[in-house]
Design an enzyme around this catalytic site. Structure first.
Site, PDB file in Angstrom:
ATOM      1  N   THR A   1      10.925  71.829 102.412  1.00 16.34           N
ATOM      2  CA  THR A   1      11.632  70.773 101.695  1.00 16.34           C
ATOM      3  C   THR A   1      12.811  71.341 100.935  1.00 16.34           C
ATOM      4  O   THR A   1      12.825  72.518 100.562  1.00 16.34           O
ATOM      5  CB  THR A   1      10.727  70.083 100.656  1.00 16.34           C
ATOM      6  OG1 THR A   1      10.400  71.034  99.627  1.00 16.34           O
ATOM      7  CG2 THR A   1       9.473  69.520 101.281  1.00 16.34           C
ATOM      8  N   ASP A   2      13.805  70.491 100.701  1.00 14.08           N
ATOM      9  CA  ASP A   2      14.716  70.764  99.602  1.00 14.08           C
ATOM     10  C   ASP A   2      13.898  70.597  98.325  1.00 14.08           C
ATOM     11  O   ASP A   2      12.784  70.048  98.348  1.00 14.08           O
ATOM     12  CB  ASP A   2      15.913  69.802  99.655  1.00 14.08           C
ATOM     13  CG  ASP A   2      17.119  70.330  98.893  1.00 14.08           C
ATOM     14  OD1 ASP A   2      16.942  71.198  98.010  1.00 14.08           O
ATOM     15  OD2 ASP A   2      18.239  69.874  99.169  1.00 14.08           O
ATOM     16  N   TRP A   3      14.440  71.047  97.219  1.00 15.71           N
ATOM     17  CA  TRP A   3      13.643  71.067  95.984  1.00 15.71           C
ATOM     18  C   TRP A   3      13.371  69.635  95.510  1.00 15.71           C
ATOM     19  O   TRP A   3      14.286  68.864  95.262  1.00 15.71           O
ATOM     20  CB  TRP A   3      14.371  71.888  94.930  1.00 15.71           C
ATOM     21  CG  TRP A   3      14.022  73.345  94.966  1.00 15.71           C
ATOM     22  CD1 TRP A   3      13.649  74.102  93.894  1.00 15.71           C
ATOM     23  CD2 TRP A   3      14.000  74.232  96.087  1.00 15.71           C
ATOM     24  NE1 TRP A   3      13.397  75.405  94.292  1.00 15.71           N
ATOM     25  CE2 TRP A   3      13.598  75.505  95.631  1.00 15.71           C
ATOM     26  CE3 TRP A   3      14.264  74.074  97.453  1.00 15.71           C
ATOM     27  CZ2 TRP A   3      13.451  76.608  96.473  1.00 15.71           C
ATOM     28  CZ3 TRP A   3      14.132  75.165  98.301  1.00 15.71           C
ATOM     29  CH2 TRP A   3      13.732  76.409  97.814  1.00 15.71           C
ATOM     30  N   ASN A   4      12.092  69.301  95.442  1.00 16.05           N
ATOM     31  CA  ASN A   4      11.640  67.986  94.996  1.00 16.05           C
ATOM     32  C   ASN A   4      11.829  66.924  96.076  1.00 16.05           C
ATOM     33  O   ASN A   4      12.033  65.759  95.768  1.00 16.05           O
ATOM     34  CB  ASN A   4      12.367  67.558  93.706  1.00 16.05           C
ATOM     35  CG  ASN A   4      11.607  66.478  92.949  1.00 16.05           C
ATOM     36  OD1 ASN A   4      10.388  66.383  93.047  1.00 16.05           O
ATOM     37  ND2 ASN A   4      12.335  65.668  92.198  1.00 16.05           N
ATOM     38  N   ALA A   5      11.719  67.307  97.349  1.00 11.27           N
ATOM     39  CA  ALA A   5      11.967  66.364  98.443  1.00 11.27           C
ATOM     40  C   ALA A   5      10.711  65.984  99.218  1.00 11.27           C
ATOM     41  O   ALA A   5      10.802  65.314 100.242  1.00 11.27           O
ATOM     42  CB  ALA A   5      12.998  66.935  99.420  1.00 11.27           C
TER      43      ALA A   5
END
Length: 732
Positions: free
Chosen positions: A261-265
């Site tokens: 994931t991208d951060w917090n995705a």
């Protein structure tokens, strides 16, 4: 040359389009057995611990099995400074300053795959020096709108150019035992509502425009990790989109690395697990055990919602990347790396030189003859502003950054008088979103003109032989987490350029920006224009050397400069940034120059445009034959000569037109290029190879690319508008 990276065979070959990297993923039975044995010895908790972050940029290992913690870092154009483990503040290290390379669009403007490979090598060496295992880049999303805040991180409006530069970049990086993370997969073309926006695009647009660079990154360069975008595609977030991940990325492309994931995705446990997500990063839930791929994943296995074999598959992907980069075999790993060496700084300088684009040069004002001028006015806030520490996740703690004023004084200070005036005031303030910009930010723009600064600049320009205006944008505008509101130059810069041009006929504008801006008035009044980009730590020296002719500009625009925002197809259809949480890509495959060609619209500066201080002649243009089969390759042949008086480089661009297609196709599409350096009077025979399969379009009925029989026109050009010659071929 050949080099083994774990069990990944890398073969670098030079072809007509530059440096290519062909990769042959043949899973080594010994490696797969090793992975299997490691997984058998792990508890479920240990397995799951390898599938989510244990801090902002680290993932747990299994020390008892010799599996170390895994370290990731931002860094598409330099390894980011060290972040605290459990918050977004910088750790305050004194040894984490990095080499700062030109940002994404500047990188693409060089049109040089060999330079891209060397950039990757340097980034890999610096990542190794910092003990980083994964570097989060490159970004290969398409520049769909000038307003996208992250355009400066990406490369181009053209998928072919992006792919051809991403491949050697990744290969150079991974040759240093550092995994690339190609981002953001997929259709991440805006920052507005980026965590919720739902993108709808046709299958043709997906396959022909938005996926080719990802496909090349995986199939040709063997990218070891791919990062999910924040947005949704056709109703599902990219981190849990079965069609994008299971069907295309891991199915069609054969990707067997780590999809993170991208951060917090991340948005789910079970759905993401089945869709193909491997690693969850960056969620700001305080307790790491509460993340989707932490205790909830263990509980889903225990409840029978997910088979443990699915967890094993994900752990195997992580271990496979670790083995391919020798994380588990430190004695085999590339040496401890190096950082900020003179060689690295020279690569940053060469990258900056090759990125500079000469847009206009009326009456051959450039290069400046320092023997014939006594004074130079250096004007503009961007003459003294440093850009390395802006843009959020692409921030770099540069060892140094030479500003334009510093570069000019360093290079010319003993030859001419350098007079500085600020000219305009940066009145905007970027306000970072929550979670270090993972949520949307915004900026305040005071607007208006500082009349006192304007008057001072006019007076300095009037009393100098040459006026150099360093203008454009900064990272209040070109930044992650926020899209621009307009294409206009802020802070009253247009008036500054107009007034300076009135009082000094020898005015040169140097545009510092990573995305298109309104150039209409500037292109009318300024006698000479360079596009300088956010050009890295050696930017100031590069600008000084290009302006004085020590170096010849050879950059080409990686995107189109239109007359107005309304000309851009996404805005012509009023589909940016979307409505009610949905954005429709109604322009379909007609992105960038494809749109302007097909709609017969004039532009200020076309895609691929860039002038030189010397002259080039194209001659003996031909193909190796006139008829080709479906499995053939077209060999385009020509002679390129430097007929001027300066050493320089020309980028020969090959565009192809499908004369009688059964579907709508662009007037022409870029299918090959070669950057050639020549001394005055020197000639070189050049060959560019184009597989016939590359001439096709994606047939939505057959669900594959198809090259229809018939006539195709091969164009040799120096931009999308500047065609030097054309010829016809037949495909059987």
């Amino acid at each position: 040359m050949k080099k083994w990276v774990g069990c990944l065979l890398v073969l670098l070959v030079f072809t007509g389009n530059g440096l290519y990297a062909q990769n042959f993923y043949e899973k080594d039975p010994k490696v797969e057995k090793r992975i299997e044995n490691l997984i058998k010895r792990m508890t479920l908790k240990e397995k799951v611990g390898m599938l989510h972050g244990n801090s902002k940029f680290y993932v747990s290992g299994v020390p008892r099995l010799g599996i170390p913690e895994w370290s990731l870092s931002d860094g598409p154009h330099g390894v980011r400074a060290e972040i605290n483990r459990h918050d977004w503040a910088y750790a305050g290290w004194t040894n984490d300053s990095a080499t700062y390379f030109p940002t994404g669009t500047a990188f693409a403007a060089a049109w040089n795959p060999e330079l891209a490979y060397r950039r990757g090598e340097v980034l890999g060496e610096e990542a190794r020096a910092r003990e980083k295992d994964v570097l989060l880049g490159p970004g290969v999303n398409i520049i769909r709108s000038p307003l996208n805040g992250r355009n400066f991180e990406y490369m181009s409006e053209d998928p072919f150019l992006s792919a051809r530069l991403a491949v050697p970049y990744i290969q150079g990086l991974q040759s240093r035992d550092v995994a690339a993370s190609v981002k953001h997969y997929a259709l991440n073309n805006q920052e507005t509502e980026r965590t919720t926006i739902d993108v709808y695009a046709s299958e043709r647009a997906l396959r022909e425009i938005y996926l080719p660079a990802f496909k090349a990154a995986v199939e040709e360069s063997g990218a070891l990790t791919v990062m999910a975008a924040y947005n949704k595609f056709r109703g599902e977030w990219c981190a849990e989109n079965t069609y994008l991940v299971r069907d295309i990325l891991k199915g069609e492309y054969g990707f067997d690395g780590v999809y993170l994931t991208d951060w917090n995705a991340a948005h789910s446990t079970v759905k993401s697990a089945f869709a193909g997500l491997d690693l969850e990063m960056g969620t700001d839930i305080p307790n790491y055990d509460d993340w989707y791929f932490a205790n909830p994943l263990i509980e889903a296995v225990e409840r029978g919602e997910i088979p443990e074999s699915l967890v094993d598959e994900k752990v195997a992907n992580v271990l496979r990347v670790m083995i391919r980069t020798n994380v588990l075999d430190p004695k085999k790993r590339f040496n401890q790396g190096s950082i900020n060496t003179p060689e690295h700084q020279q690569e940053a300088y060469q990258s900056a030189i090759e990125a500079v684009v000469l847009l206009k040069n009326e009456n051959s004002l450039l290069p400046l003859d320092l023997n014939k001028i006594n004074s130079v006015a250096v004007i503009g806030d961007n003459a003294t502003r440093k850009h390395s520490d802006g843009g959020l996740s692409s921030e770099i703690k540069a060892l140094y950054e030479i500003t334009p004023l510093e570069g000019i004084r360093n290079r010319w200070g003993d030859k001419v008088q350098v007079n500085f005036a600020q000219g305009y005031e940066k009145t905007s303030t970027f306000i970072e979103g929550a979670n270090n910009g993972q949520s949307a930010g915004y900026f305040t723009d005071g607007g208006g003109i500082n009349e006192q600064l304007l008057d001072e600049a006019i007076e300095v320009a009037r009393n100098s032989d040459v006026a150099l205006i360093f203008c454009g944008l900064n990272h209040d505008y070109d930044t992650e987490s926020f899209d621009k509101l307009y294409m206009d130059l802020p802070y009253g810069q247009v008036k500054l350029i107009q007034e300076i041009s009135k009082v000094n006929p020898n005015t040169v504008v140097i545009m510092i920006a990573g995305s298109p801006v309104d150039m209409v008035a500037t292109s009318i009044v300024a006698p000479a224009i360079l596009w300088g980009w956010f050009n890295g730590m050696e930017a100031g020296h590069a600008f000084a050397d290009v302006l004085s002719g020590v170096a010849n500009p050879s950059g080409k625009m990686p995107f189109t400069i239109p007359y107005s925002l309304d000309q851009i197809p996404a805005h012509a259809y009023n589909n940016f940034p979307g409505r009610k949480g949905i954005v429709n890509y109604d322009e379909d495959i007609l992105v960038g120059y494809r749109w302007f060609d097909t709609k017969n619209q004039p532009v200020v500066y076309p895609f691929g445009h860039g002038l030189s201080y010397t002259d080039f002649l194209f001659d003996n243009f031909m193909t190796d034959k006139k008829e080709y089969g479906q499995e053939d390759s077209i060999h385009v042949l020509f002679t390129l000569s430097n007929t001027g008086s300066h050493r320089g480089a020309e980028v020969a661009q090959i565009y192809v037109s499908d004369v009688d297609a059964s579907v709508l196709r662009p007037v022409k599409e870029l299918k090959g290029f070669r950057k050639v350096f020549l001394n005055p009077g020197e000639s070189e025979a050049v060959e560019i190879t184009i597989p016939v399969a590359e001439l096709g379009f994606y047939d939505e009925t057959q669900k594959r690319f198809v090259t229809e029989p018939g006539e195709f026109i091969i164009h040799i050009a120096t931009s999308a508008e500047e065609i030097k010659n054309s010829l016809s071929i037949q495909v059987k």
